[in-house]
Write a protein that holds these residues in place. Structure first.
Motif, short mmCIF file in Angstrom:
data_model
loop_
_atom_site.label_atom_id
_atom_site.label_comp_id
_atom_site.label_asym_id
_atom_site.label_seq_id
_atom_site.Cartn_x
_atom_site.Cartn_y
_atom_site.Cartn_z
N ARG A 282 0.81 -1.23 0.00
CA ARG A 282 0.00 0.00 0.00
C ARG A 282 0.84 1.27 0.00
O ARG A 282 0.35 2.35 -0.32
N GLU A 289 -1.02 0.55 -3.65
CA GLU A 289 -2.34 -0.11 -3.57
C GLU A 289 -2.19 -1.46 -2.87
O GLU A 289 -1.10 -2.04 -2.86
N ASP A 290 -3.29 -1.91 -2.31
CA ASP A 290 -3.28 -3.18 -1.60
C ASP A 290 -3.23 -4.34 -2.58
O ASP A 290 -4.09 -4.46 -3.44
N HIS A 317 0.52 4.03 6.08
CA HIS A 317 -0.52 4.19 5.04
C HIS A 317 -1.54 3.06 5.17
O HIS A 317 -1.46 2.07 4.47
#
Ligand SMILES: [Zn+2]
Length: 488
Positions: A282, A289-290, A317
């Motif tokens: 992330r 992004e995950d 984050h």
């Protein structure tokens, strides 16, 4: 021995969560809480009315300052001076202990007194091997355990160990120098310390495996750590997911991510605490992004150190995303000052910046991390809460100073307007540690003078390690030039 504290505000625990109790009473007998409520009608041996205070569970610091202040020196380095704060490759071949055992002992006492003064009741010390010839030792930790018992804090202790050390090559390149046998010897010392803790048989001293940073341990040593932790049922804390340099080093050495290395060495199967835990998919410098890292970390306790992270220029984050993913978040101070009240406040506001909304992380979520989250990480349902049957570990923060401002909610006033210096009293396992703002039996003036002189020793030693041989005064120039006396 039965004691009662009364206070205008008590953070009690009821039906599985923290609740606010106005004009409350907390009663304990020996090491155990007997009563939290409004109307205790039994006898007590000692009765203390704290007045306008917030009484809450003692703070749990799982990456606790255990050293002398270094952030003062190394958190503002320019790209030119930064590498000079690491060990040079040449120094790794002639490294030495900067402190004598007696000096080291004084450093530890100084740090533990700081923790007590800042309202911390349970701690797991940071590994502080920069000033050691390699890592920490059994003897050093046997001494630390003795100091900790004398002060009365609840410690989760173990000497740090590593197979390698981060160095800077003469051309400025970062590298890791390995000495695998030293790593194995370190683990043997750590295991010996587990036996030592068993022999002490003191509820205030518990054992943990506290290896150094992931990139400085071989997969063999990581695997042996996981096996030992499972066999002896002790928690493991391993610094990882801390920075891009670590991620690159692990990729270069093992062709995987730090998180994959945790999995393949069995560490995800242990009671694992990961300080910082910042650099996962992330993170904007990774993928932004995950891609499954949060799910892979489920079951791990992330020791979030908001104040230290911010001061070294990084941020989680994000607190909210980790929490929603079901990770156990707990807190650490990591560096000076060991002020979890400021840490929680910083964390609340950083989360607003990262997530772009004012309710991204609430004060109460941070207080839970500092208490219940820490207890969960340690597998201790009897810590981090004020309820009958729990251990008597509690702290009182005064809120009666004009500078504390007005009260709406005592937790918000403490976080927004106060600091951990508002702590006046604490109790660990039923015994007083902080009394009227002082740690009984500790000569704080003497300790301050001693620490200043130890700091000078530590500061000077940076010059020995710098890859370019600069002196400490060159590495750490003052903020402003010194005044020059005008000619008469
Ligand atoms: Zn740390």
């Amino acid at each position: 021995m039965r004691t009662r504290w009364r206070a205008a505000h008590v953070l009690a625990h009821q039906d599985g969560r923290h609740v606010l109790l106005g004009d409350g009473e907390v009663v304990w007998e020996d090491d155990t809480l007997l009563y939290v409520g409004h109307r205790w009608d039994g006898a007590v041996d000692e009765d203390i009315d704290l007045g306008e205070h917030l009484v809450m569970p003692g703070l749990i610091d799982l990456d606790a300052l255990a050293d002398i202040d270094h952030l003062l020196l190394d958190s503002w380095a320019s790209p030119d001076r930064g590498p000079g704060l690491q060990w040079s490759h040449a120094y790794a071949g002639r490294s030495r202990d900067v402190f004598t055992p007696a000096e080291r002992s004084a450093v530890r006492e100084y740090a533990l007194v700081q923790l007590a003064l800042h309202g911390i009741t349970t701690y797991m010390p940071i590994a502080s091997e920069v000033h050691s010839s390699w890592a920490e030792t059994f003897d050093e930790f046997a001494d630390l355990a003795a100091t900790s018992r004398r002060i009365g804090l609840r410690g989760y202790l173990g000497p740090s160990y590593r197979s390698g050390v981060n160095v800077v090559r003469p051309d400025g390149r970062r590298d890791i120098v390995f000495d695998e046998e030293r790593g194995r010897a370190g683990l043997r010392e750590a295991e010996r310390f587990l036996d030592h803790v068993e022999q002490l048989d003191d509820p205030l001293v518990r054992a943990a495996l506290l290896p150094c940073r992931i990139e400085t341990l071989t997969p063999e040593l990581l695997r042996a750590t996981a096996e030992l932790a499972l066999r002896r049922d002790v928690p493991v804390r391993l610094h990882c997911l801390q920075g891009l340099q670590e991620r690159e080093a692990v990729h270069r050495l093992h062709d995987c991510t730090p998180l994959e290395l945790l999995g393949s060495t069995g560490l995800l199967d242990t009671r694992l605490l990961v300080p910082h835990g910042l650099v996962i998919d992330r993170h904007p410098d990774v993928h932004g992004e995950d891609r499954g890292d949060l799910a892979a970390l489920a079951g791990v306790s992330v020791v979030h150190c908001p104040q230290t992270s911010l001061r070294y220029g990084s941020v989680l984050h994000s607190f909210g995303a980790y929490r929603r993913a079901g990770l156990n978040l707990c807190l650490g101070t990591d560096s000076f000052p060991p002020d979890l009240i400021r840490g929680m406040d910083v964390g609340v506001h950083l989360a607003k910046v990262v997530d772009g909304r004012a309710d991204a992380a609430s004060a109460e979520a941070y207080v839970e991390a500092a208490t219940l989250g820490g207890a969960r990480a340690l597998g201790r349902p009897d810590l981090g809460r004020l309820a009958p049957g729990a251990r008597a570990d509690l702290v009182a923060f005064r809120l009666d100073d004009l500078r504390d401002g007005v009260l709406d909610d005592p937790v918000r006033t403490l976080l927004l307007n106060g600091t951990a210096r508002n702590a006046t009293h604490s109790v660990v396992n039923g015994r007083p540690v902080l009394v009227d703002g002082h740690v009984p039996g500790i000569d704080t003036d003497g300790l301050r003078r001693r620490a200043q002189s130890l700091f000078a020793t530590m500061r000077a030693a940076y010059g020995e390690r710098d890859v370019r041989g600069r002196t400490a005064d060159e590495l750490f120039p003052p903020t402003f030039p010194a005044f020059v006396d005008p000619a008469p």
